[in-house]
Write an enzyme that holds these catalytic residues in place. Structure first.
Site, PDB file in Angstrom:
ATOM      1  N   ARG A 105       0.805  -1.337  -0.017  1.00  0.00           N
ATOM      2  CA  ARG A 105      -0.018   0.027  -0.071  1.00  0.00           C
ATOM      3  C   ARG A 105       0.913   1.246  -0.159  1.00  0.00           C
ATOM      4  O   ARG A 105       1.895   1.238   0.794  1.00  0.00           O
ATOM      5  CB  ARG A 105      -0.854  -0.068   1.425  1.00  0.00           C
ATOM      6  CG  ARG A 105      -1.848   1.266   1.402  1.00  0.00           C
ATOM      7  CD  ARG A 105      -2.575   1.197   2.617  1.00  0.00           C
ATOM      8  NE  ARG A 105      -1.803   1.543   3.792  1.00  0.00           N
ATOM      9  CZ  ARG A 105      -2.223   1.449   5.059  1.00  0.00           C
ATOM     10  NH1 ARG A 105      -3.403   1.085   5.299  1.00  0.00           N
ATOM     11  NH2 ARG A 105      -1.431   1.764   5.957  1.00  0.00           N
ATOM     12  N   CYS A 107       0.283   5.526   0.584  1.00  0.00           N
ATOM     13  CA  CYS A 107      -0.917   6.498   1.368  1.00  0.00           C
ATOM     14  C   CYS A 107      -0.385   7.867   0.884  1.00  0.00           C
ATOM     15  O   CYS A 107       0.826   8.010   1.665  1.00  0.00           O
ATOM     16  CB  CYS A 107      -1.173   5.819   2.682  1.00  0.00           C
ATOM     17  SG  CYS A 107      -2.732   6.938   3.469  1.00  0.00           S
TER      18      CYS A 107
END
Length: 129
Positions: A105, A107
């Site tokens: 991920r 972000c």
């Protein structure tokens, strides 16, 4: 060869793009904002927005015949990085609920998102042989 993914279980595209693309071995979703596809509404709470964005990603992945466990990468765009802990908790709960491994991920905080929402999430899922 690619195939367009379209489902009524996720919000319709609000511009010249598709909800997702199925490349055969890989499915890529467009960024999903937290619009409820049935009502068109957006909740004010960032935890609810996070869950709705993930539910929208799941709907697209599911339309391609894949599951949450097939997601290998997400990118999360947030309007305020101060919301990170809340976003992270909702994100973790979503993947745990689906008994899925956490994907890689990224972000990032952004200045603005469509419809002035607080979060947008895109994903890549892989069809396993």
């Amino acid at each position: 060869m690619s195939r367009e993914i379209s489902t009524e279980k996720a919000p319709a595209a609000i511009g010249p793009y598709v909800q997702g693309v199925d490349l055969g071995s890989m499915v890529i979703t467009s960024g999903q904002i937290p619009v409820n596809p049935h009502t068109g509404e957006v909740a004010a709470d960032i935890a609810v927005q996070t869950r709705q964005s993930l539910d929208n990603v799941k709907a697209i992945i599911s339309a391609a015949g894949l599951s949450v466990g097939d997601i290998v990468k997400t990118t999360v765009f947030v309007k305020d990085l101060n919301d990170f802990a809340t976003v992270n908790a909702s994100y973790e709960a979503f993947f745990n609920e689906h008994q899925a491994s956490f994907p890689a991920r990224s972000c990032v905080e952004v200045a603005r998102l469509p419809k002035d929402v607080k979060i947008e999430i895109e994903a890549i899922a892989v069809r396993r042989a």
